[in-house]
Design a protein around this motif. Structure first.
Motif, mmCIF file in Angstrom:
data_model
loop_
_atom_site.group_PDB
_atom_site.id
_atom_site.type_symbol
_atom_site.label_atom_id
_atom_site.label_comp_id
_atom_site.label_asym_id
_atom_site.label_seq_id
_atom_site.Cartn_x
_atom_site.Cartn_y
_atom_site.Cartn_z
ATOM 1 N N ARG A 1 0.840 -1.210 0.000
ATOM 2 C CA ARG A 1 0.000 0.000 0.000
ATOM 3 C C ARG A 1 0.864 1.246 0.000
ATOM 4 N NH1 ARG A 1 -5.623 -1.065 1.688
ATOM 5 N NH2 ARG A 1 -5.726 -3.263 2.188
ATOM 6 N N THR A 2 0.267 2.304 -0.467
ATOM 7 C CA THR A 2 0.888 3.625 -0.460
ATOM 8 C C THR A 2 0.077 4.504 0.472
ATOM 9 O OG1 THR A 2 1.675 3.382 -2.725
ATOM 10 C CG2 THR A 2 1.458 5.622 -1.897
ATOM 11 N N LEU B 1 -1.023 8.315 1.437
ATOM 12 C CA LEU B 1 -1.124 9.703 1.009
ATOM 13 C C LEU B 1 -1.692 10.489 2.176
ATOM 14 C CD1 LEU B 1 -2.822 9.069 -2.437
ATOM 15 C CD2 LEU B 1 -0.409 9.518 -2.035
ATOM 16 N N ASP C 1 -4.700 10.359 6.769
ATOM 17 C CA ASP C 1 -3.851 9.461 5.993
ATOM 18 C C ASP C 1 -4.764 8.536 5.201
ATOM 19 O OD1 ASP C 1 -1.487 10.509 6.917
ATOM 20 O OD2 ASP C 1 -1.061 8.869 8.301
ATOM 21 N N TYR D 1 -4.694 5.160 2.838
ATOM 22 C CA TYR D 1 -3.923 3.982 2.443
ATOM 23 C C TYR D 1 -4.624 3.356 1.238
ATOM 24 C CZ TYR D 1 -2.007 4.497 7.139
ATOM 25 O OH TYR D 1 -1.414 4.996 8.269
ATOM 26 N N ARG E 1 -0.914 -0.013 -3.834
ATOM 27 C CA ARG E 1 0.166 0.619 -4.594
ATOM 28 C C ARG E 1 -0.152 0.713 -6.084
ATOM 29 N NH1 ARG E 1 5.297 -2.314 -3.249
ATOM 30 N NH2 ARG E 1 4.276 -3.873 -4.508
ATOM 31 N N SER E 2 -0.805 -0.301 -6.635
ATOM 32 C CA SER E 2 -1.100 -0.296 -8.071
ATOM 33 C C SER E 2 -2.118 0.781 -8.461
ATOM 34 C CB SER E 2 -1.595 -1.673 -8.515
ATOM 35 O OG SER E 2 -2.731 -2.051 -7.772
ATOM 36 N N ALA F 1 -2.259 3.807 -6.660
ATOM 37 C CA ALA F 1 -1.829 5.040 -6.000
ATOM 38 C C ALA F 1 -1.736 6.222 -6.952
ATOM 39 C CB ALA F 1 -0.497 4.828 -5.286
ATOM 40 N N ARG F 2 -1.153 6.021 -8.126
ATOM 41 C CA ARG F 2 -0.972 7.142 -9.052
ATOM 42 C C ARG F 2 -2.317 7.678 -9.545
ATOM 43 N NH1 ARG F 2 3.771 8.050 -12.885
ATOM 44 N NH2 ARG F 2 4.563 6.480 -11.472
#
Length: 82
Positions: free
Chosen positions: A2-3, A5, A55, A57, A60-61, A63-64
């Motif tokens: 996970r990312t 932000l 925050d 979460y 990751r795939s 995130a952008r």
């Protein structure tokens, strides 16, 4: 994976409410609380980490693309990416 932000500022609740069907007011969502939710097909966990900071979460795939959606939602606020 996970990312994470972070969104913070006076209008963070308002920006997040544009993306998620969640009551982000301080009374309904106090510091330390978290919720799992989704924006379209992107699942996110949101945690209030301070009075005006959250925050997010996301996988990751995604995130952008989610970051881009978050920036579009915040455009009216004059946001700043740090």
């Amino acid at each position: 994976g996970r990312t994470v932000l972070r969104i913070e500022g006076r209008q963070a609740e308002w920006v997040l409410a544009k993306l998620f069907a969640v009551d982000f007011s301080r009374d309904a969502f106090p510091v330390g609380d978290a919720v799992s939710t989704a924006h379209h097909d992107v699942f996110a966990q949101v945690q209030r980490v301070a009075d005006c900071a959250f925050d997010l979460y996301v996988f990751r795939s995604f995130a952008r693309s989610f970051f881009t959606a978050l920036c579009h939602a915040a455009e009216e606020t004059g946001y700043e990416v740090l």
